[in-house]
Design a protein around this motif. Structure first.
Motif, PDB file in Angstrom:
ATOM      1  N   UNK A 109       0.828  -1.093   0.091  1.00 36.74           N
ATOM      2  CA  UNK A 109      -0.149   0.036   0.039  1.00 36.74           C
ATOM      3  C   UNK A 109       0.816   1.226  -0.001  1.00 36.74           C
ATOM      4  N   UNK A 110       0.178   2.362  -0.453  1.00 36.81           N
ATOM      5  CA  UNK A 110       1.030   3.786  -0.061  1.00 36.81           C
ATOM      6  C   UNK A 110       0.482   4.603   0.751  1.00 36.81           C
ATOM      7  N   UNK A 111       1.320   5.227   1.673  1.00 38.84           N
ATOM      8  CA  UNK A 111       0.800   6.323   2.655  1.00 38.84           C
ATOM      9  C   UNK A 111       1.708   7.506   2.688  1.00 38.84           C
ATOM     10  N   UNK A 112       1.463   8.360   3.473  1.00 35.19           N
ATOM     11  CA  UNK A 112       2.230   9.465   3.672  1.00 35.19           C
ATOM     12  C   UNK A 112       2.853   9.570   5.285  1.00 35.19           C
ATOM     13  N   UNK A 113       3.920   9.866   5.328  1.00 32.95           N
ATOM     14  CA  UNK A 113       4.597  10.405   6.733  1.00 32.95           C
ATOM     15  C   UNK A 113       5.181  11.597   6.922  1.00 32.95           C
ATOM     16  N   UNK A 114       5.213  12.106   8.145  1.00 30.53           N
ATOM     17  CA  UNK A 114       6.063  13.363   8.271  1.00 30.53           C
ATOM     18  C   UNK A 114       7.443  13.319   8.717  1.00 30.53           C
ATOM     19  N   UNK A 115       8.281  13.885   8.324  1.00 29.61           N
ATOM     20  CA  UNK A 115       9.736  13.782   8.577  1.00 29.61           C
ATOM     21  C   UNK A 115      10.124  14.567   9.804  1.00 29.61           C
ATOM     22  N   UNK A 116      11.249  14.507  10.617  1.00 28.65           N
ATOM     23  CA  UNK A 116      11.397  15.371  11.710  1.00 28.65           C
ATOM     24  C   UNK A 116      11.355  16.911  11.449  1.00 28.65           C
ATOM     25  N   UNK A 117      11.810  17.005  10.034  1.00 26.31           N
ATOM     26  CA  UNK A 117      11.731  18.528   9.822  1.00 26.31           C
ATOM     27  C   UNK A 117      10.186  18.967   9.259  1.00 26.31           C
ATOM     28  N   UNK A 118       9.393  18.091   9.435  1.00 29.02           N
ATOM     29  CA  UNK A 118       7.795  18.524   9.212  1.00 29.02           C
ATOM     30  C   UNK A 118       7.442  18.343   7.721  1.00 29.02           C
ATOM     31  N   UNK A 119       8.334  18.048   7.079  1.00 28.49           N
ATOM     32  CA  UNK A 119       8.074  17.453   5.453  1.00 28.49           C
ATOM     33  C   UNK A 119       7.329  16.269   5.208  1.00 28.49           C
ATOM     34  N   UNK A 120       6.351  16.425   4.390  1.00 23.77           N
ATOM     35  CA  UNK A 120       5.419  15.144   4.128  1.00 23.77           C
ATOM     36  C   UNK A 120       6.049  14.314   3.062  1.00 23.77           C
ATOM     37  N   UNK A 121       6.245  12.977   3.206  1.00 18.04           N
ATOM     38  CA  UNK A 121       6.737  12.274   2.117  1.00 18.04           C
ATOM     39  C   UNK A 121       5.631  11.390   1.727  1.00 18.04           C
ATOM     40  N   UNK A 122       5.712  10.736   0.518  1.00 21.31           N
ATOM     41  CA  UNK A 122       4.975   9.691   0.071  1.00 21.31           C
ATOM     42  C   UNK A 122       5.706   8.271   0.188  1.00 21.31           C
ATOM     43  N   UNK A 123       5.186   7.338   0.804  1.00 25.61           N
ATOM     44  CA  UNK A 123       5.730   6.049   0.949  1.00 25.61           C
ATOM     45  C   UNK A 123       4.963   4.867   0.108  1.00 25.61           C
ATOM     46  N   UNK A 124       5.987   3.829  -0.272  1.00 29.06           N
ATOM     47  CA  UNK A 124       5.192   2.559  -0.826  1.00 29.06           C
ATOM     48  C   UNK A 124       5.800   1.705   0.181  1.00 29.06           C
ATOM     49  N   UNK A 125       4.862   0.837   0.739  1.00 31.26           N
ATOM     50  CA  UNK A 125       5.214  -0.120   2.060  1.00 31.26           C
ATOM     51  C   UNK A 125       4.749  -1.370   1.622  1.00 31.26           C
ATOM     52  N   UNK A 126       5.759  -2.352   1.759  1.00 30.44           N
ATOM     53  CA  UNK A 126       5.378  -3.574   1.763  1.00 30.44           C
ATOM     54  C   UNK A 126       5.453  -4.331   3.250  1.00 30.44           C
ATOM     55  N   UNK A 127       4.365  -4.636   3.306  1.00 28.91           N
ATOM     56  CA  UNK A 127       4.306  -5.294   4.958  1.00 28.91           C
ATOM     57  C   UNK A 127       4.084  -6.732   5.109  1.00 28.91           C
ATOM     58  N   UNK A 128       4.679  -7.203   5.963  1.00 31.85           N
ATOM     59  CA  UNK A 128       4.455  -8.683   6.097  1.00 31.85           C
ATOM     60  C   UNK A 128       4.544  -9.175   7.532  1.00 31.85           C
ATOM     61  N   UNK A 129       3.499 -10.033   8.076  1.00 35.46           N
ATOM     62  CA  UNK A 129       3.671 -10.683   9.302  1.00 35.46           C
ATOM     63  C   UNK A 129       4.249 -11.936   9.335  1.00 35.46           C
ATOM     64  N   UNK A 130       5.354 -11.910  10.248  1.00 39.42           N
ATOM     65  CA  UNK A 130       6.094 -13.086  10.458  1.00 39.42           C
ATOM     66  C   UNK A 130       6.424 -13.354  11.996  1.00 39.42           C
ATOM     67  N   UNK A 131       7.390 -14.400  12.168  1.00 43.81           N
ATOM     68  CA  UNK A 131       8.004 -14.384  13.530  1.00 43.81           C
ATOM     69  C   UNK A 131       9.344 -14.592  13.561  1.00 43.81           C
ATOM     70  N   UNK A 132      10.008 -14.089  14.646  1.00 47.22           N
ATOM     71  CA  UNK A 132      11.351 -14.050  14.737  1.00 47.22           C
ATOM     72  C   UNK A 132      11.575 -14.751  16.372  1.00 47.22           C
ATOM     73  N   UNK A 133      12.220 -15.591  16.425  1.00 41.02           N
ATOM     74  CA  UNK A 133      12.327 -16.415  17.663  1.00 41.02           C
ATOM     75  C   UNK A 133      11.154 -16.653  18.428  1.00 41.02           C
TER      76      UNK A 133
END
Length: 750
Positions: A109-133
């Protein structure tokens, strides 16, 4: 007193030592490969990688790219959660998305996030559910698509502007892609054909031809892209200028046959690849009718000249013969087909046998040198009369000539005409003269009738011209461009309503009080335009900045031609002024955007160069550590061999001195042989070639004559791995494929 170990205890200890050594080396190799793979895939990934606790949405782990992407340090980033960064989604929506990934395993999916400086950037995110240890985690890969989104937006805006420009064009215009589907259909072509854009956009299979011919067939736009089936015979003419095709032909528009002119060219993308074609169509019915009327009039005039009893011929301004009637053919013996189109005084050869000026040439400029060659010469208005002795056809005769200039509809001289009469026998027979007068009178009556008919035809032509003039006045009133007529001094003589909109005046009377030079921001631009017209006769799309009534400046393109009097003196200018201020503003915005994009690309390049430099430094450090690890391994092997020699072999020698049965002796010999192989010269000799423990183990078995299959069964690995190790051993020992590996290993043992 120390108890001596038994034979079985020693044998067991040796086996344990061998197993521990083998397992230790295998674990070290596995840990090394795993650590290296993790380092490459996680820490140095070009995209941000984060591992999130699904319950709290806080970050359990993340790479450096994720921190740099949002402008945080690792310490700052570790204190945040997804809720602190997300702009496009509420916390509830984010939790719902995490639950969706938990149920389905993965999501893009695509979303928007705010940087520390307040700038809004567009992100493409690939999310996966898994197990570690054994612990469930929310694993995400973040990719910055802000630049991509900006480029998409700019491309859409550019496409809209192009569509608006095409829609604004005065000529009927449409465009197709390479598949033949209509991608543009402007208002002018809607009005011409009656077909709305919404009903044809996206359609192929020559749907556009239905609007012009009532049937599906290739048109000029198909020929420009090289489509098969186009037939030039369907047009009056087809002409190519570079990549542009021009053609004229018939079409049925709204059930009525019209003459249309077409212009088609190719469309290219930014990489100069052909992506489609465009064609503009103009209704030229009125022009065609006028051309036909003009040709008919010229034909009738040529018939009249050919019918005249006096020898008559006509030349143009360059001196080329454009008319030569039957009477002059009979007089000179020169046929029309042999002289029409020829210049350089070719017509005087028929009269004087040499090239020289004659009466018709003095129409353009009287000279005494030519006039002195005639018996007498007289001028009545713009008509010249003369008599001369001429050796026509080799016979001396007296000729009477009459010449005058020819004018176009604007009063400009375009050529000259001369009639020649042989008056040699005029004095010989009075009766013959009277007869010829009667014949002449009859001929003049016929000519008069022909002239009356010509006058009638001219009246019809004038009606056509009047209708054309009315259409011009309609265009003059409704054109969005400023159409003007000015005097030489800059006074406005005539203009259309577009002038008021361009300069911000209320009425034509108010604008007429303004001098044209006062409208120019830079006076030298007006002088440049005037000088260009004075030199070339016209100026096309001359750039000029003009000032409105409120003082604001508009960028324009001026197209002008000169107005001349009967003496060819420039009396003023007429033409159009097109306001291109918005176009210039759009071009400037596009230029700034391109500069900004280039700056962003340069900044991104510098960031990648810095990352590459850091990666090289890490690689150097890793190589140093691996080299140190290899040295430690060699030291450990040497210590192991030394310990065997000092801690094991002495006890074996003591046991050999005891009385042993056959079985015990066999076991002891086996132990001694194996220990000898461990500390054999082969191990010492091949250690210099940096063989791995596994490769050394396989080398011993090869030396003993074991096959690949036997080695694989003994070590519990596949035969393909044995073949790979064989290849690596040959490479490290610098052996080619024809050398016997077993013989070389036995040689190293010696």
């Amino acid at each position: 007193m120390t108890v001596k170990p038994t034979y079985e205890e020693l044998e067991q200890k040796v086996k344990v030592l061998e197993e521990l050594s083998t397992k230790s080396k295998q674990v070290e190799e596995s840990l090394h490969d795993t650590a290296k793979l993790y380092h490459l895939l996680f820490d140095h990934a070009p995209d941000g990688v984060v591992i999130v606790d699904p319950a709290t949405a806080r970050f359990l782990d993340f790479n450096e790219t994720a921190c740099l992407l949002l402008g945080y340090s690792r310490e700052e980033f570790s204190q945040l959660s997804i809720f602190d960064l997300e702009v496009a989604e509420t916390p509830e929506e984010t939790r719902s998305r995490i639950e969706y990934v938990i149920r389905h395993g993965i999501s893009d999916f695509e979303t928007r996030q705010r940087t520390k400086q307040g700038k809004i950037i567009n992100l493409h995110i690939t999310a996966q559910y898994t197990e570690i240890l054994g612990k469930p985690v929310y694993h995400c890969i973040w990719r910055d698509i802000t630049d991509h989104k900006l480029m998409e937006s700019a491309l859409k805006e550019s496409g809209k502007r192009l569509a608006d420009i095409i829609d604004f064009l005065p000529d009927a215009t449409f465009a197709i892609d390479l598949s033949g589907k209509v991608i543009a259909w402007n208002r002018a072509i809607e009005e011409m054909t009656g077909v709305k854009a919404k009903d044809i956009l996206g359609k192929g299979n020559h749907e556009y031809a239905m609007a012009f011919y009532g049937m599906r067939r290739p048109m000029l736009i198909d020929k420009v892209v090289g489509a098969a089936g186009t037939d030039d015979r369907k047009y009056d003419f087809v002409k190519r200028k570079g990549n542009v095709l021009l053609a004229e032909g018939d079409a049925i528009l709204k059930g009525v046959t019209h003459f249309i002119g077409g212009k088609a060219g190719l469309l290219y993308d930014s990489h100069d690849n052909i992506v489609g074609a465009i064609e503009s169509v103009r209704d030229i019915t009125d022009r065609k009718l006028m051309e036909l009327a003009l040709k008919e009039s010229e034909r009738r005039l040529a018939d009249i000249i050919d019918f005249l009893p006096d020898a008559t011929f006509v030349i143009d301004l360059s001196g080329k013969v454009i008319a030569w009637n039957q009477a002059i053919e009979e007089m000179t013996g020169v046929k029309a087909e042999d002289i029409l189109g020829k210049g350089n005084y070719e017509y005087t050869m028929a009269f004087y046998g040499m090239r020289r000026p004659m009466l018709i040439d003095m129409v353009f400029g009287f000279t005494e040198e030519i006039g002195n060659k005639y018996n007498f010469i007289k001028k009545e208005g713009n008509v010249l009369l003369a008599q001369a002795e001429v050796p026509a056809k080799g016979v001396h005769c007296t000729l009477w000539g009459k010449a005058r200039p020819l004018h176009d509809s604007n009063g400009n001289i375009v050529g000259a005409i001369e009639s020649v009469r042989d008056v040699t026998e005029l004095k010989k027979a009075h009766d013959e003269l009277e007869m010829r007068v009667r014949e002449r009178t009859a001929e003049m009556e016929r000519v008069n009738k022909a002239l009356q008919k010509e006058i009638s035809e001219r009246k019809r032509t004038e009606a056509v011209l009047k209708e054309s003039e009315e259409k011009y006045r309609q265009f003059f009133r409704t054109s969005r461009d400023f159409i003007f007529v000015t005097s030489k001094e800059g006074k406005i003589i005539d203009m259309n309503e577009a002038a008021l909109e361009l300069f911000g005046f209320v009425s034509n009377e108010e604008l007429r009080q303004v001098k044209v030079p006062d409208l120019y921001v830079k006076p030298e631009e007006r002088e440049g335009l005037y000088n260009t017209v004075l030199e070339c006769g016209y100026a096309s799309e001359f750039p000029a900045d003009l000032r409105r009534k409120d003082g604001s400046i508009r960028h324009t393109l001026v197209t002008a031609v000169g107005c001349y009097d009967a003496n060819d003196s420039l009396t003023g200018l007429q033409g159009t002024i097109r306001d291109v201020t918005e176009q210039r503003r759009n071009e400037e915005e596009l230029r700034k955007y391109r500069e900004k994009l280039e700056s962003m690309v340069a900044e991104r390049t510098r960031e990648l160069e810095d990352k590459t430099k850091n990666l090289e430094e890490v690689n150097v450090t890793l190589n140093v550590l691996l080299q140190k690890r290899e040295e430690d391994k060699n030291v450990m092997e040497e210590r192991f061999v030394a310990n065997i020699g000092s801690l094991v072999l002495p006890y074996v020698e003591k046991i050999k001195k005891n009385n042993l049965d056959v079985q015990q002796q066999f076991c002891l010999d086996t132990i001694e042989k194996n220990l000898d192989e461990i500390t054999s010269p082969l191990l010492k000799n091949i250690r210099q070639f940096n063989l791995t423990p596994r490769e050394i183990q396989i080398a011993y078995l090869i030396k003993d004559g074991k096959t690949t299959k036997e080695i694989a069964e003994a070590l519990g690995i596949v035969e393909g791995s044995i073949a790979t190790h064989r290849k690596n051993i040959r490479k490290k020992l610098a052996l080619d494929r024809t050398s016997n590996l077993q013989s070389h290993l036995r040689f190293f043992e010696k």
